[in-house]
Design a protein around this motif. Structure first.
Motif, short mmCIF file in Angstrom:
data_model
loop_
_atom_site.label_atom_id
_atom_site.label_comp_id
_atom_site.label_asym_id
_atom_site.label_seq_id
_atom_site.Cartn_x
_atom_site.Cartn_y
_atom_site.Cartn_z
N THR A 105 -1.59 9.71 12.51
CA THR A 105 -2.35 10.90 12.17
C THR A 105 -1.56 11.79 11.21
OG1 THR A 105 -3.52 10.85 14.29
CG2 THR A 105 -3.49 12.96 13.13
N GLN A 119 -1.65 10.27 7.78
CA GLN A 119 -2.97 10.44 7.17
C GLN A 119 -3.14 11.87 6.66
OE1 GLN A 119 -5.40 9.19 10.47
NE2 GLN A 119 -5.47 7.06 9.79
N ARG A 120 -2.68 12.83 7.45
CA ARG A 120 -2.79 14.23 7.02
C ARG A 120 -1.91 14.50 5.81
NH1 ARG A 120 -3.33 17.83 12.59
NH2 ARG A 120 -5.11 16.68 13.41
N GLU A 165 -1.05 12.33 3.55
CA GLU A 165 -1.69 11.67 2.41
C GLU A 165 -2.88 12.48 1.90
OE1 GLU A 165 -2.38 9.47 -0.73
OE2 GLU A 165 -0.59 9.34 0.53
N ALA A 166 -3.63 13.10 2.80
CA ALA A 166 -4.75 13.96 2.38
C ALA A 166 -4.23 15.13 1.55
CB ALA A 166 -5.52 14.46 3.60
N GLN A 225 -3.16 13.80 -1.87
CA GLN A 225 -4.31 13.49 -2.72
C GLN A 225 -4.94 14.76 -3.29
OE1 GLN A 225 -5.41 10.34 -3.74
NE2 GLN A 225 -6.46 11.68 -5.16
N LEU A 226 -5.08 15.79 -2.47
CA LEU A 226 -5.65 17.04 -2.96
C LEU A 226 -4.73 17.70 -3.99
CD1 LEU A 226 -7.15 18.29 0.39
CD2 LEU A 226 -8.44 17.92 -1.73
N LYS A 234 -11.70 22.64 -3.76
CA LYS A 234 -10.57 21.73 -3.53
C LYS A 234 -9.34 22.49 -3.03
CE LYS A 234 -11.70 18.06 -6.73
NZ LYS A 234 -11.34 17.37 -7.98
N ARG A 278 -9.85 23.26 0.58
CA ARG A 278 -9.62 22.06 1.40
C ARG A 278 -8.13 21.73 1.48
NH1 ARG A 278 -12.33 17.50 -0.84
NH2 ARG A 278 -12.88 18.66 -2.69
N ALA A 298 -5.96 21.48 4.82
CA ALA A 298 -5.27 20.20 5.09
C ALA A 298 -3.79 20.44 5.34
CB ALA A 298 -5.48 19.24 3.92
#
Length: 119
Positions: free
Chosen positions: A52, A55-56, A58-59, A62-63, A99, A102, A106
């Protein structure tokens, strides 16, 4: 003690100087590892928490990338602060505002997980 992140010796998902790593790296145990050793968290549950967190992270990466930040050698929090200063100076259109919102959430979610499970 705080460690400079990202670690310059960490590449390809592993420590490149593991056999010669500094003492503070040898003795460091995160909260999650301590919990597993104490029997409070099972290894599968710990692996889920780690997944988890990845994944967070990486989010967030990406943003940041989507918003024009490609400075991969800096820590995520520092990249966010630099981007936030840039945003304050230049302003945002509607899509970029979405964005950035977000991204802010994130990064908050990642920091919350890290502080609860790892620090």
């Amino acid at each position: 003690m705080k460690f400079t992140q990202p670690c310059p010796a960490y590449a390809d998902c592993r420590c490149q100087i593991y056999a010669q790593r500094p003492q503070h790296c040898r003795s460091f145990e995160c909260l999650l590892l301590k919990s597993v050793k104490a029997g409070s968290t099972t290894p599968p549950a710990a692996l889920t928490i780690i997944q988890t967190a990845r994944q967070r992270a990486e989010a967030v990466r990406q943003l940041l990338h989507d918003l024009g930040d490609h400075n991969e050698h800096l820590p995520l929090a520092r990249r966010f602060r630099q981007l936030a200063r840039k945003v304050e100076q230049t302003g945002l259109d509607e899509e970029t505002t979405d964005k950035f919102g977000r991204l802010t959430l994130a990064l908050h979610d990642l920091n919350l997980l890290l502080s609860e499970e790892f620090f």
